[in-house]
Design a protein around this motif. Structure first.
Motif, PDB file in Angstrom:
ATOM      1  N   THR A 183      17.542  11.327  53.878  1.00 25.54           N
ATOM      2  CA  THR A 183      16.262  11.872  53.501  1.00 25.54           C
ATOM      3  C   THR A 183      15.208  11.139  54.054  1.00 25.54           C
ATOM      4  O   THR A 183      15.388   9.500  53.678  1.00 25.54           O
ATOM      5  CB  THR A 183      16.246  11.856  51.818  1.00 25.54           C
ATOM      6  OG1 THR A 183      17.345  12.951  51.398  1.00 25.54           O
ATOM      7  CG2 THR A 183      14.810  12.614  51.228  1.00 25.54           C
ATOM      8  N   LYS A 194      10.463  23.670  46.821  1.00 22.98           N
ATOM      9  CA  LYS A 194      11.498  23.206  47.907  1.00 22.98           C
ATOM     10  C   LYS A 194      12.084  24.367  48.763  1.00 22.98           C
ATOM     11  O   LYS A 194      12.397  25.504  48.145  1.00 22.98           O
ATOM     12  CB  LYS A 194      12.498  22.547  47.225  1.00 22.98           C
ATOM     13  CG  LYS A 194      13.631  21.875  48.256  1.00 22.98           C
ATOM     14  CD  LYS A 194      15.019  21.163  47.172  1.00 22.98           C
ATOM     15  CE  LYS A 194      16.015  20.651  48.328  1.00 22.98           C
ATOM     16  NZ  LYS A 194      16.985  19.943  47.504  1.00 22.98           N
ATOM     17  N   ILE A 195      12.148  24.015  49.955  1.00 22.69           N
ATOM     18  CA  ILE A 195      12.803  25.126  50.697  1.00 22.69           C
ATOM     19  C   ILE A 195      14.052  24.682  51.598  1.00 22.69           C
ATOM     20  O   ILE A 195      13.872  23.221  51.919  1.00 22.69           O
ATOM     21  CB  ILE A 195      11.684  25.533  51.830  1.00 22.69           C
ATOM     22  CG1 ILE A 195      10.395  26.539  51.360  1.00 22.69           C
ATOM     23  CG2 ILE A 195      12.385  26.561  52.907  1.00 22.69           C
ATOM     24  CD1 ILE A 195       9.412  26.761  52.372  1.00 22.69           C
ATOM     25  N   ALA A 196      15.122  25.452  51.653  1.00 22.32           N
ATOM     26  CA  ALA A 196      16.203  24.800  52.152  1.00 22.32           C
ATOM     27  C   ALA A 196      17.020  26.017  52.820  1.00 22.32           C
ATOM     28  O   ALA A 196      16.975  26.967  52.757  1.00 22.32           O
ATOM     29  CB  ALA A 196      17.173  24.228  51.114  1.00 22.32           C
ATOM     30  N   SER A 217      13.159  27.259  45.990  1.00 26.81           N
ATOM     31  CA  SER A 217      13.043  26.985  44.397  1.00 26.81           C
ATOM     32  C   SER A 217      11.951  26.688  44.071  1.00 26.81           C
ATOM     33  O   SER A 217      10.885  25.947  44.716  1.00 26.81           O
ATOM     34  CB  SER A 217      14.168  26.199  44.368  1.00 26.81           C
ATOM     35  OG  SER A 217      13.973  25.073  45.002  1.00 26.81           O
ATOM     36  N   ARG A 273      15.125  16.376  54.265  1.00 24.95           N
ATOM     37  CA  ARG A 273      16.520  16.068  54.387  1.00 24.95           C
ATOM     38  C   ARG A 273      17.208  16.780  55.387  1.00 24.95           C
ATOM     39  O   ARG A 273      17.261  17.932  55.445  1.00 24.95           O
ATOM     40  CB  ARG A 273      17.251  16.229  52.850  1.00 24.95           C
ATOM     41  CG  ARG A 273      18.735  15.836  53.131  1.00 24.95           C
ATOM     42  CD  ARG A 273      19.478  16.116  51.903  1.00 24.95           C
ATOM     43  NE  ARG A 273      20.771  15.688  52.024  1.00 24.95           N
ATOM     44  CZ  ARG A 273      21.702  16.454  52.422  1.00 24.95           C
ATOM     45  NH1 ARG A 273      21.750  17.685  52.997  1.00 24.95           N
ATOM     46  NH2 ARG A 273      23.200  15.989  52.441  1.00 24.95           N
ATOM     47  N   ASP A 328      20.798  26.402  54.973  1.00 26.73           N
ATOM     48  CA  ASP A 328      22.100  26.143  55.213  1.00 26.73           C
ATOM     49  C   ASP A 328      22.521  26.827  56.444  1.00 26.73           C
ATOM     50  O   ASP A 328      22.665  28.080  56.274  1.00 26.73           O
ATOM     51  CB  ASP A 328      22.922  25.853  53.937  1.00 26.73           C
ATOM     52  CG  ASP A 328      22.742  25.099  53.058  1.00 26.73           C
ATOM     53  OD1 ASP A 328      21.908  24.219  53.345  1.00 26.73           O
ATOM     54  OD2 ASP A 328      23.170  25.336  51.773  1.00 26.73           O
ATOM     55  N   GLN A 338      22.494  21.321  57.630  1.00 24.23           N
ATOM     56  CA  GLN A 338      21.598  21.531  56.487  1.00 24.23           C
ATOM     57  C   GLN A 338      20.235  20.748  56.844  1.00 24.23           C
ATOM     58  O   GLN A 338      20.100  19.795  57.201  1.00 24.23           O
ATOM     59  CB  GLN A 338      22.136  21.071  55.201  1.00 24.23           C
ATOM     60  CG  GLN A 338      23.314  21.488  54.643  1.00 24.23           C
ATOM     61  CD  GLN A 338      23.779  20.720  53.343  1.00 24.23           C
ATOM     62  OE1 GLN A 338      24.131  19.550  53.695  1.00 24.23           O
ATOM     63  NE2 GLN A 338      24.299  21.586  52.337  1.00 24.23           N
ATOM     64  N   SER A 374      16.207  20.721  54.556  1.00 23.97           N
ATOM     65  CA  SER A 374      15.451  20.892  53.171  1.00 23.97           C
ATOM     66  C   SER A 374      14.219  20.149  53.242  1.00 23.97           C
ATOM     67  O   SER A 374      14.132  19.100  53.777  1.00 23.97           O
ATOM     68  CB  SER A 374      16.116  20.971  52.120  1.00 23.97           C
ATOM     69  OG  SER A 374      16.630  19.331  51.571  1.00 23.97           O
ATOM     70  N   GLN A 433      14.519  30.768  41.601  1.00 23.39           N
ATOM     71  CA  GLN A 433      14.962  30.453  42.774  1.00 23.39           C
ATOM     72  C   GLN A 433      15.044  31.806  43.602  1.00 23.39           C
ATOM     73  O   GLN A 433      15.652  32.767  43.017  1.00 23.39           O
ATOM     74  CB  GLN A 433      16.424  29.842  42.931  1.00 23.39           C
ATOM     75  CG  GLN A 433      17.043  29.301  44.142  1.00 23.39           C
ATOM     76  CD  GLN A 433      18.363  28.574  43.912  1.00 23.39           C
ATOM     77  OE1 GLN A 433      19.308  29.001  43.643  1.00 23.39           O
ATOM     78  NE2 GLN A 433      18.259  27.470  44.890  1.00 23.39           N
ATOM     79  N   LEU A 463      19.288  30.699  53.448  1.00 26.32           N
ATOM     80  CA  LEU A 463      17.904  30.358  53.059  1.00 26.32           C
ATOM     81  C   LEU A 463      17.477  30.548  51.699  1.00 26.32           C
ATOM     82  O   LEU A 463      17.792  31.488  51.114  1.00 26.32           O
ATOM     83  CB  LEU A 463      16.670  31.159  53.970  1.00 26.32           C
ATOM     84  CG  LEU A 463      17.097  31.262  55.429  1.00 26.32           C
ATOM     85  CD1 LEU A 463      15.958  32.074  56.077  1.00 26.32           C
ATOM     86  CD2 LEU A 463      16.905  29.819  56.273  1.00 26.32           C
ATOM     87  N   THR A 464      16.848  29.309  51.004  1.00 25.94           N
ATOM     88  CA  THR A 464      16.499  29.473  49.753  1.00 25.94           C
ATOM     89  C   THR A 464      15.212  28.774  49.460  1.00 25.94           C
ATOM     90  O   THR A 464      14.712  27.903  50.239  1.00 25.94           O
ATOM     91  CB  THR A 464      17.754  28.639  48.864  1.00 25.94           C
ATOM     92  OG1 THR A 464      18.023  27.319  49.228  1.00 25.94           O
ATOM     93  CG2 THR A 464      19.164  29.360  48.984  1.00 25.94           C
TER      94      THR A 464
END
Length: 243
Positions: free
Chosen positions: A93, A166-168, A201, A101, A170, A156, A158, A211, A198-199
């Motif tokens: 991170t 937050k956008i992440a 939150s 991260r 995987d 990953q 994010s 989310q 894709l997420t």
């Protein structure tokens, strides 16, 4: 008719106090026994394992290892259970870059081999599999993998777009752990396909977290499992209230 299951276990955890440099470490050990049974299959299954996680100088890690042993009876055939799971996650991170991260990892669940005296397919028991192998849950149990195990290579990323959002992303490379050719299966490949999750939150209030996500799975044309449409997608919106 399915018989009742019996499940018992013991576990312990050891955790270090946070060091001045922010590093932490936790080690957990566990032992579980269960005996899933139906009219045609019955098992006396033991699962022993260890899990460790921690952070040091901006690096976070998770390490898993588990082994299953016991008896597997199918009809009149008895085999010894001999299955294993190993997993590794590493991430770094960068707080100065919006908390970016970057991470990578791998999970390996053993599958059946050509030893007729052994049952080598690892069972994840009562797991929340989508937490590890993709949000679409396309590989929810061993039968969906034709009992040939699973290898999941994951990448990953994010980023915290604000103090509360937050956008992440995987990315999973999914394949069978067993080699089909070694099992006498011709014309197929170990590769299952790829999944992108894709997420987004957002913490709207102290008690409310929202989310939303979108995922797509693209299957290998020569895959032996999860037959059907080559590409499928899925999305969700959820809210969590804490009180």
């Amino acid at each position: 008719y399915a018989r009742d299951h019996f499940l018992a276990g013991v576990w312990g955890a050891w955790k270090t106090l946070a060091k001045p440099n922010g590093s932490t470490a936790t080690i957990q050990g566990f032992f579980l026994f269960d005996n899933p049974r139906t009219d045609s299959v019955r098992q006396n299954r033991h699962t022993i394992g260890v899990h460790s996680s921690g952070t040091v100088s901006g690096v976070d890690y998770e390490v898993d290892g588990a082994y299953q042993f016991g008896d597997f009876f199918a009809g009149t055939t008895a085999r010894d259970i001999a299955a294993m799971l190993v997993g590794l996650r590493l991430g770094y991170t960068m707080k100065e870059a919006m908390g970016l991260r970057l991470g990578a990892g791998m999970d390996l669940l053993s599958g059946k081999g050509n030893d007729a005296t052994k049952y080598q397919t690892f069972n994840t028991l009562y797991a929340t599999n989508h937490k590890f192998y993709g949000y679409m849950d396309i590989l929810d149990n061993a039968s969906q993998r034709a009992e040939m195990g699973l290898q999941d290579i994951i990448f990953q990323a994010s980023v915290a777009t604000s103090a509360t959002t937050k956008i992440a992303a995987d990315f999973h490379l999914l394949s069978l752990a067993s080699n089909p050719a070694d099992l006498g299966i011709q014309g197929g490949t170990k590769a299952i396909g790829m999944e992108l999750d894709l997420t987004f939150s957002a913490k709207l209030f102290d008690a409310l977290m929202m989310q939303a996500g979108w995922s797509v799975f693209d299957g290998n044309r020569d895959r032996l499992v999860l037959l059907g449409r080559k590409t499928v997608s899925w999305g969700f919106v959820s809210g969590t209230v804490n009180f």
